[in-house]
Scaffold this motif. Structure first.
Motif, PDB file in Angstrom:
ATOM      1  N   GLN A   1      60.412  39.782  78.691  1.00 17.86           N
ATOM      2  CA  GLN A   1      58.963  39.625  78.751  1.00 17.86           C
ATOM      3  C   GLN A   1      58.580  38.523  79.731  1.00 17.86           C
ATOM      4  O   GLN A   1      57.684  38.690  80.575  1.00 17.86           O
ATOM      5  CB  GLN A   1      58.393  39.301  77.369  1.00 17.86           C
ATOM      6  CG  GLN A   1      58.313  40.471  76.416  1.00 17.86           C
ATOM      7  CD  GLN A   1      57.659  40.085  75.093  1.00 17.86           C
ATOM      8  OE1 GLN A   1      57.097  39.000  74.944  1.00 17.86           O
ATOM      9  NE2 GLN A   1      57.720  40.977  74.125  1.00 17.86           N
ATOM     10  N   GLY A   2      59.254  37.385  79.613  1.00 16.52           N
ATOM     11  CA  GLY A   2      58.975  36.264  80.495  1.00 16.52           C
ATOM     12  C   GLY A   2      59.264  36.600  81.942  1.00 16.52           C
ATOM     13  O   GLY A   2      58.496  36.239  82.844  1.00 16.52           O
ATOM     14  N   SER A   3      60.363  37.308  82.183  1.00 19.85           N
ATOM     15  CA  SER A   3      60.747  37.687  83.544  1.00 19.85           C
ATOM     16  C   SER A   3      59.728  38.626  84.164  1.00 19.85           C
ATOM     17  O   SER A   3      59.384  38.496  85.350  1.00 19.85           O
ATOM     18  CB  SER A   3      62.128  38.345  83.546  1.00 19.85           C
ATOM     19  OG  SER A   3      63.113  37.433  83.099  1.00 19.85           O
ATOM     20  N   ASN A   4      59.234  39.568  83.369  1.00 21.87           N
ATOM     21  CA  ASN A   4      58.210  40.496  83.871  1.00 21.87           C
ATOM     22  C   ASN A   4      56.935  39.745  84.246  1.00 21.87           C
ATOM     23  O   ASN A   4      56.319  40.022  85.286  1.00 21.87           O
ATOM     24  CB  ASN A   4      57.906  41.571  82.827  1.00 21.87           C
ATOM     25  CG  ASN A   4      59.066  42.537  82.627  1.00 21.87           C
ATOM     26  OD1 ASN A   4      59.926  42.680  83.494  1.00 21.87           O
ATOM     27  ND2 ASN A   4      59.101  43.193  81.482  1.00 21.87           N
ATOM     28  N   LEU A   5      56.530  38.806  83.400  1.00 22.01           N
ATOM     29  CA  LEU A   5      55.351  37.995  83.698  1.00 22.01           C
ATOM     30  C   LEU A   5      55.584  37.143  84.942  1.00 22.01           C
ATOM     31  O   LEU A   5      54.700  37.010  85.796  1.00 22.01           O
ATOM     32  CB  LEU A   5      55.013  37.092  82.506  1.00 22.01           C
ATOM     33  CG  LEU A   5      54.402  37.767  81.277  1.00 22.01           C
ATOM     34  CD1 LEU A   5      54.406  36.798  80.091  1.00 22.01           C
ATOM     35  CD2 LEU A   5      52.977  38.227  81.574  1.00 22.01           C
ATOM     36  N   ALA A   6      56.785  36.568  85.027  1.00 20.12           N
ATOM     37  CA  ALA A   6      57.107  35.703  86.167  1.00 20.12           C
ATOM     38  C   ALA A   6      57.088  36.479  87.482  1.00 20.12           C
ATOM     39  O   ALA A   6      56.609  35.979  88.506  1.00 20.12           O
ATOM     40  CB  ALA A   6      58.467  35.045  85.961  1.00 20.12           C
ATOM     41  N   GLU A   7      57.604  37.698  87.468  1.00 23.01           N
ATOM     42  CA  GLU A   7      57.605  38.515  88.679  1.00 23.01           C
ATOM     43  C   GLU A   7      56.193  38.858  89.124  1.00 23.01           C
ATOM     44  O   GLU A   7      55.922  39.011  90.323  1.00 23.01           O
ATOM     45  CB  GLU A   7      58.422  39.790  88.452  1.00 23.01           C
ATOM     46  CG  GLU A   7      59.927  39.527  88.376  1.00 23.01           C
ATOM     47  CD  GLU A   7      60.740  40.787  88.160  1.00 23.01           C
ATOM     48  OE1 GLU A   7      60.140  41.882  88.183  1.00 23.01           O
ATOM     49  OE2 GLU A   7      61.960  40.678  87.967  1.00 23.01           O
TER      50      GLU A   7
END
Length: 275
Positions: free
Chosen positions: A180-186
């Protein structure tokens, strides 16, 4: 009976809470920074919890500085215990009954700290961000960064739980929140942003050490490193030190893990390397 350190800290917090709002924040931030310098991380965390409660009730998020200190305080609180648990896991007398009992005590302490942090993140800080975004009708860059930071921390503390508790649900939740965090970060952060890089680093470690998927771990770490290298000329000066440090760790892990995977494939004995 003499009051414990925790009781004395609580009395100080209660006394400070009787002052006006601005003064309370000033006192809490001063005590948090002082406790960090003195390496009294338990007291640092008590003051941080009081500040978080105050900020959430006031419909405010933590400042970037306080957010980082929140992470530092609890990372040190749980870090020493994680190190102890690893000693018990691999020590010569790990089957000794007394060592087993001692190990169980440390495990309970780790779980208590992790569950405390997860409760603060999932019941207070993340819902507060959603509330602030809803009231402002837009997600500012500060809101985006904070939400990603908190989501990464949720992944971290589920990973720490997975290290001491064999239940698969903790490992799955760690992966879920890292993803979830990685998707938001991207979507919201540059590839060179230190929070995005740290997310990739910790997510890859989770795959390598917890989920035992070495190939996926290498893919995550290499992808993050390559994307950051491609935009290194756009790296903000304020992020240079933190970002390049994490990039170095990503590169080191990819190199080390690739060698390990190749050695295991060739039937060679794995050699651990630690700094």
């Amino acid at each position: 009976m003499a009051a414990s350190s925790e009781q004395k800290t609580q009395k100080l917090i209660e006394a400070a809470s009787k002052t006006d709002a601005e003064e309370f924040e000033s006192i809490a931030e001063f005590m948090i920074k002082t406790a960090e310098v003195c390496e009294r991380y338990d007291e640092m965390c008590r003051w941080m919890l009081a500040l978080i409660d105050f900020r959430v009730k006031s419909n405010k998020d933590l400042s970037e500085e306080m957010r980082n200190l929140f992470s530092v305080g609890y990372k040190n609180e749980v870090g020493s215990r994680r190190a102890s648990f690893r000693v018990f896991q691999h020590g010569e007398n790990k089957e000794n009954d007394m060592i087993i009992s001692y190990k169980e005590l440390v495990k309970k302490e780790i779980m208590k700290i992790c569950n405390e942090v997860l409760d603060v993140l999932q019941q207070k800080l993340i819902p507060n961000i959603r509330k602030l975004v809803s009231s402002d009708n837009e997600m500012t860059s500060a809101h985006k960064e904070a939400r990603i930071f908190y989501t990464k921390m949720v992944g971290d503390y589920y990973r720490y739980l997975a290290e001491v508790d064999s239940e698969l649900k903790n490992a799955k939740k760690a992966d879920k929140y890292y993803t979830q965090g990685s998707n938001l970060a991207e979507d919201h952060l540059k590839p060179t942003h230190p929070i995005r890089l740290a997310l990739a680093l910790n997510h890859s470690v989770c795959y390598f050490e917890i989920l035992k998927n070495q190939k996926k771990a290498c893919e995550i770490a290499k992808k993050a490193f390559d994307e950051a290298i491609a935009q290194l000329d756009k790296l903000e000066e304020s992020h240079y030190k933190d970002s390049t440090l994490v990039m170095q760790l990503l590169r080191d892990n990819v190199n080390l893990w690739t060698i390990r995977v190749e050695d295991e494939a060739n039937g060679k004995e794995k050699v651990d390397e630690e700094k």
